[in-house]
Write a protein that holds these residues in place. Structure first.
Motif, PDB file in Angstrom:
ATOM      1  N   LEU A 193       0.926  -1.178   0.116  1.00 51.34           N
ATOM      2  CA  LEU A 193       0.017  -0.052  -0.274  1.00 51.34           C
ATOM      3  C   LEU A 193       0.783   1.267   0.007  1.00 51.34           C
ATOM      4  O   LEU A 193       0.515   2.210  -0.694  1.00 51.34           O
ATOM      5  N   ARG A 194       2.116   1.183   0.748  1.00 49.85           N
ATOM      6  CA  ARG A 194       2.925   2.257   0.907  1.00 49.85           C
ATOM      7  C   ARG A 194       3.543   2.664  -0.601  1.00 49.85           C
ATOM      8  O   ARG A 194       3.358   3.765  -1.120  1.00 49.85           O
ATOM      9  N   ILE A 195       3.864   1.695  -1.128  1.00 45.70           N
ATOM     10  CA  ILE A 195       4.427   1.558  -2.667  1.00 45.70           C
ATOM     11  C   ILE A 195       3.651   2.215  -3.502  1.00 45.70           C
ATOM     12  O   ILE A 195       3.754   3.212  -4.275  1.00 45.70           O
ATOM     13  N   ILE A 196       2.128   1.824  -3.516  1.00 45.32           N
ATOM     14  CA  ILE A 196       0.991   1.992  -4.491  1.00 45.32           C
ATOM     15  C   ILE A 196       0.779   3.826  -4.187  1.00 45.32           C
ATOM     16  O   ILE A 196       0.884   4.501  -5.258  1.00 45.32           O
ATOM     17  N   SER A 197       0.609   3.946  -2.829  1.00 48.97           N
ATOM     18  CA  SER A 197       0.440   5.319  -2.419  1.00 48.97           C
ATOM     19  C   SER A 197       1.609   6.310  -3.000  1.00 48.97           C
ATOM     20  O   SER A 197       1.367   7.547  -3.494  1.00 48.97           O
ATOM     21  N   TYR A 198       2.913   5.858  -3.126  1.00 51.29           N
ATOM     22  CA  TYR A 198       3.915   6.726  -3.393  1.00 51.29           C
ATOM     23  C   TYR A 198       3.754   6.835  -4.908  1.00 51.29           C
ATOM     24  O   TYR A 198       4.181   8.082  -5.413  1.00 51.29           O
ATOM     25  N   LEU A 199       3.600   5.774  -5.590  1.00 50.92           N
ATOM     26  CA  LEU A 199       3.368   5.954  -7.172  1.00 50.92           C
ATOM     27  C   LEU A 199       2.352   6.633  -7.678  1.00 50.92           C
ATOM     28  O   LEU A 199       2.276   7.386  -8.277  1.00 50.92           O
ATOM     29  N   GLY A 200       1.115   6.620  -6.698  1.00 45.67           N
ATOM     30  CA  GLY A 200       0.038   7.492  -7.050  1.00 45.67           C
ATOM     31  C   GLY A 200       0.176   8.886  -6.621  1.00 45.67           C
ATOM     32  O   GLY A 200      -0.153   9.864  -7.555  1.00 45.67           O
ATOM     33  N   LEU A 201       1.183   9.388  -6.002  1.00 46.16           N
ATOM     34  CA  LEU A 201       1.380  10.800  -5.665  1.00 46.16           C
ATOM     35  C   LEU A 201       2.416  11.243  -6.851  1.00 46.16           C
ATOM     36  O   LEU A 201       2.468  12.357  -7.269  1.00 46.16           O
ATOM     37  N   ALA A 202       3.386  10.291  -7.262  1.00 46.89           N
ATOM     38  CA  ALA A 202       4.533  10.678  -8.025  1.00 46.89           C
ATOM     39  C   ALA A 202       3.901  10.316  -9.452  1.00 46.89           C
ATOM     40  O   ALA A 202       4.783  11.123 -10.446  1.00 46.89           O
ATOM     41  N   LEU A 203       3.212   9.712  -9.987  1.00 45.22           N
ATOM     42  CA  LEU A 203       2.829   9.268 -11.141  1.00 45.22           C
ATOM     43  C   LEU A 203       1.488  10.064 -11.711  1.00 45.22           C
ATOM     44  O   LEU A 203       0.684   9.997 -11.156  1.00 45.22           O
ATOM     45  N   PRO A 204       1.772  11.072 -12.836  1.00 47.94           N
ATOM     46  CA  PRO A 204       0.635  11.908 -13.094  1.00 47.94           C
ATOM     47  C   PRO A 204      -0.631  11.109 -13.750  1.00 47.94           C
ATOM     48  O   PRO A 204      -0.346   9.931 -14.226  1.00 47.94           O
ATOM     49  N   ASN A 205      -1.995  11.545 -13.421  1.00 47.72           N
ATOM     50  CA  ASN A 205      -2.904  10.717 -13.925  1.00 47.72           C
ATOM     51  C   ASN A 205      -2.809  10.582 -15.674  1.00 47.72           C
ATOM     52  O   ASN A 205      -3.320   9.427 -16.080  1.00 47.72           O
ATOM     53  N   PHE A 206      -2.597  11.616 -16.275  1.00 47.91           N
ATOM     54  CA  PHE A 206      -2.531  11.462 -17.723  1.00 47.91           C
ATOM     55  C   PHE A 206      -1.485  10.338 -18.316  1.00 47.91           C
ATOM     56  O   PHE A 206      -1.613   9.652 -19.334  1.00 47.91           O
ATOM     57  N   LEU A 207      -0.238  10.277 -17.413  1.00 48.02           N
ATOM     58  CA  LEU A 207       0.738   9.325 -17.873  1.00 48.02           C
ATOM     59  C   LEU A 207       0.337   8.156 -17.543  1.00 48.02           C
ATOM     60  O   LEU A 207       0.424   6.941 -18.472  1.00 48.02           O
ATOM     61  N   LEU A 208      -0.533   7.911 -16.464  1.00 49.54           N
ATOM     62  CA  LEU A 208      -1.076   6.697 -16.244  1.00 49.54           C
ATOM     63  C   LEU A 208      -2.117   6.195 -17.222  1.00 49.54           C
ATOM     64  O   LEU A 208      -2.206   5.003 -17.897  1.00 49.54           O
ATOM     65  N   ALA A 209      -3.071   7.079 -17.674  1.00 46.10           N
ATOM     66  CA  ALA A 209      -3.895   6.977 -18.762  1.00 46.10           C
ATOM     67  C   ALA A 209      -3.283   6.448 -20.096  1.00 46.10           C
ATOM     68  O   ALA A 209      -3.626   5.402 -20.719  1.00 46.10           O
ATOM     69  N   LEU A 210      -2.217   7.209 -20.505  1.00 48.64           N
ATOM     70  CA  LEU A 210      -1.495   6.637 -21.419  1.00 48.64           C
ATOM     71  C   LEU A 210      -0.921   5.453 -21.663  1.00 48.64           C
ATOM     72  O   LEU A 210      -0.716   4.520 -22.607  1.00 48.64           O
ATOM     73  N   THR A 211      -0.332   5.027 -20.301  1.00 48.19           N
ATOM     74  CA  THR A 211       0.379   3.800 -20.003  1.00 48.19           C
ATOM     75  C   THR A 211      -0.757   2.566 -20.324  1.00 48.19           C
ATOM     76  O   THR A 211      -0.464   1.517 -20.867  1.00 48.19           O
ATOM     77  N   ILE A 212      -1.988   2.859 -19.722  1.00 48.18           N
ATOM     78  CA  ILE A 212      -2.909   1.763 -20.006  1.00 48.18           C
ATOM     79  C   ILE A 212      -3.244   1.864 -21.602  1.00 48.18           C
ATOM     80  O   ILE A 212      -3.746   0.624 -21.880  1.00 48.18           O
ATOM     81  N   ILE A 213      -3.628   2.696 -22.192  1.00 41.40           N
ATOM     82  CA  ILE A 213      -3.752   2.663 -23.589  1.00 41.40           C
ATOM     83  C   ILE A 213      -2.835   1.988 -24.404  1.00 41.40           C
ATOM     84  O   ILE A 213      -3.102   1.193 -25.313  1.00 41.40           O
ATOM     85  N   LEU A 214      -1.426   2.386 -23.924  1.00 37.07           N
ATOM     86  CA  LEU A 214      -0.458   1.716 -24.716  1.00 37.07           C
ATOM     87  C   LEU A 214      -0.469   0.235 -24.617  1.00 37.07           C
ATOM     88  O   LEU A 214      -0.253  -0.581 -25.483  1.00 37.07           O
ATOM     89  N   TYR A 216      -3.011  -1.700 -24.081  1.00 44.45           N
ATOM     90  CA  TYR A 216      -3.834  -2.262 -24.852  1.00 44.45           C
ATOM     91  C   TYR A 216      -3.572  -2.495 -26.269  1.00 44.45           C
ATOM     92  O   TYR A 216      -3.918  -3.320 -26.821  1.00 44.45           O
ATOM     93  N   VAL A 217      -2.692  -1.334 -26.580  1.00 47.35           N
ATOM     94  CA  VAL A 217      -2.241  -1.074 -28.091  1.00 47.35           C
ATOM     95  C   VAL A 217      -1.292  -2.304 -28.366  1.00 47.35           C
ATOM     96  O   VAL A 217      -1.389  -3.237 -29.510  1.00 47.35           O
ATOM     97  N   PHE A 218      -0.384  -2.267 -27.368  1.00 45.99           N
ATOM     98  CA  PHE A 218       0.666  -3.635 -27.560  1.00 45.99           C
ATOM     99  C   PHE A 218      -0.064  -5.041 -27.670  1.00 45.99           C
ATOM    100  O   PHE A 218       0.400  -6.029 -28.088  1.00 45.99           O
ATOM    101  N   ALA A 219      -1.052  -5.219 -26.775  1.00 46.83           N
ATOM    102  CA  ALA A 219      -1.672  -6.376 -26.680  1.00 46.83           C
ATOM    103  C   ALA A 219      -2.692  -6.641 -27.833  1.00 46.83           C
ATOM    104  O   ALA A 219      -3.259  -7.764 -28.240  1.00 46.83           O
ATOM    105  N   GLY A 220      -2.680  -5.688 -28.781  1.00 49.84           N
ATOM    106  CA  GLY A 220      -3.490  -5.685 -29.972  1.00 49.84           C
ATOM    107  C   GLY A 220      -5.222  -5.543 -29.579  1.00 49.84           C
ATOM    108  O   GLY A 220      -5.921  -6.034 -30.472  1.00 49.84           O
ATOM    109  N   GLU A 221      -5.458  -5.101 -28.832  1.00 53.16           N
ATOM    110  CA  GLU A 221      -6.896  -4.858 -28.188  1.00 53.16           C
ATOM    111  C   GLU A 221      -7.471  -3.554 -28.553  1.00 53.16           C
ATOM    112  O   GLU A 221      -6.661  -2.455 -28.409  1.00 53.16           O
ATOM    113  N   PRO A 222      -8.687  -3.317 -28.783  1.00 50.73           N
ATOM    114  CA  PRO A 222      -9.250  -2.098 -28.890  1.00 50.73           C
ATOM    115  C   PRO A 222      -9.098  -1.380 -27.486  1.00 50.73           C
ATOM    116  O   PRO A 222      -9.366  -1.786 -26.415  1.00 50.73           O
TER     117      PRO A 222
END
Length: 396
Positions: A193-214, A216-222
């Motif tokens: 939980l501490r690791i997740i909370s630190y990542l949540g504070l350090a990782l911008p939301n838009f970068l997280l969104a881009l990571t998730i979208i990428l 899906y792209v790499f997995a060949g899914e819509p």
């Protein structure tokens, strides 16, 4: 007469609410407190409307110039006299304070947020359901954040000073083994939980969104961008009286992404907040006194530090909503949403539509101040400490 009341519904709603609270305040200190908070909320909204309107006035250009510029693109020859005449027709030649008073009057009487120059329609029509969509995203993100942060933040505070291994000689070897396994699991969960909370504070939301979208792209899914896939976007919810379950499934397959992304940072922050509040309360003397009376374990934590830590957390819901909405515009652009947050970015950065931007910002302020009012009222009703303070001061 009916049309007059129908067109001024918001004014009468505010007036009747205030009148009802004033009558109740004459008989109750609690409702006196609620009435005062209601008046303070209205005054705050009035000040916020002036600040928002003034900030929009700082932006270059006005609605008349934009309208004439649009006509110029259609082949008409525009002169300065025509711009001045259009500005006079729209009332833009009046002083800023007078125009703000007109805007507030229309807003208070009819709920009219003004006219959008870029959309060539009223702000109410331009927004449509988009603000409710944004409100739903933010509330769902906050619900997700609190759903995760409150129990796991309490767990993190509970195991903070716990050892990894039970070495209590009063316990049998089997009990020590069982307790050690539970302690180890709790400590590992707390570490994650501490690791997740630190990542949540350090990782911008838009970068997280881009990571998730990428991913899906790499997995060949819509990619789950937007609210619907191309297959279901233009399909109505009901066809021949039959509900389209496939559209609902497609909607749920897309809606999780904005909720998860905007709730990411809020969850991380609330984990830290809940943990800090509970740890602070657990170190106070009244907890030690309860422990000295023989109260231990979950009963001690639930009745004392946890219970007293929830009130300040509950009172910050309005500010948490504002923080989540601040993250929503850039996330909406990345994910491809067309909600009010994306419309705000368009109004401020692309079309310079002051009226539309002012309307959206004011609605956000209404939600934040309304949430703060509700939490103040509820806390005064359920928290004995706040209730005693209200009763002792007569709501002042």
């Amino acid at each position: 007469m009916t049309a007059f009341f129908a067109n001024t519904w918001l004014f009468w709603l505010l007036l009747l609410t205030g009148g009802g609270l004033w009558l109740a305040a004459r008989q109750s200190d609690y409702f006196h407190y609620v009435f005062n908070r209601y008046l303070m909320a209205l005054i705050t909204l009035l000040l916020v409307s002036f600040v928002v309107f003034g900030l929009m006035e700082v932006l270059p250009g006005d609605c008349a110039e934009k309208y004439m510029a649009y006509k110029n693109t259609q082949g008409e020859v525009i002169s300065q006299a025509m711009i001045d005449a259009e500005r006079a027709r729209m009332g833009l030649d009046q002083p800023m304070v007078q125009r703000w008073l007109n805007w507030v009057t229309d807003l208070t009487l009819r709920g009219d947020l003004g006219f959008s120059c870029a959309k060539r329609q009223s702000v109410n029509l331009a927004l449509g359901d988009r603000f409710w969509m944004s409100l739903g995203f933010c509330l769902a993100g906050l619900f997700l954040a609190y759903l995760i942060a409150v129990p796991f933040g309490i767990l993190s505070a509970y195991v903070l000073n716990k050892p990894w291994v039970d070495r209590n000689p009063q316990n049998s070897p089997g009990q020590r083994m069982r307790n050690s396994v539970l302690l180890g699991i709790n400590k590992l969960v707390d570490l994650q939980l501490r690791i997740i909370s630190y990542l949540g504070l350090a990782l911008p939301n838009f970068l997280l969104a881009l990571t998730i979208i990428l991913l899906y792209v790499f997995a060949g899914e819509p990619t789950p961008t937007g609210l619907f896939s191309d297959q279901w976007r233009n399909v109505p919810w009901f066809v021949d009286g039959s509900f389209q379950l496939g559209k609902l499934t497609d909607f749920l397959g897309h809606i999780w992404l904005p909720i998860f992304v905007i709730g990411w940072a809020a969850t991380a922050l609330q984990l830290q907040t809940v943990r800090a509040l509970v740890v602070d309360e657990s170190n106070k003397l009244y907890v030690e006194a309860a422990r000295a009376r023989g109260i231990e374990g979950f009963s001690l934590w639930a009745r004392y530090p946890v219970r007293h830590s929830i009130s300040p957390l509950f009172n910050s819901v309005g500010f948490d909503f504002q923080r989540v909405f601040n993250d929503l515009p850039i996330v909406a652009v990345v994910i491809g949403l067309t909600d009010a947050a994306a419309l705000l970015i368009e109004a401020l950065a692309m079309t310079n539509d002051q009226e539309l931007a002012a309307g959206i910002l004011f609605l956000v302020a209404v939600v934040v101040i309304g949430m703060n009012l509700v939490t103040d009222v509820v806390l005064a009703a359920v928290d004995p400490r706040v209730r005693r303070s209200v009763m002792s001061t007569g709501g002042q």
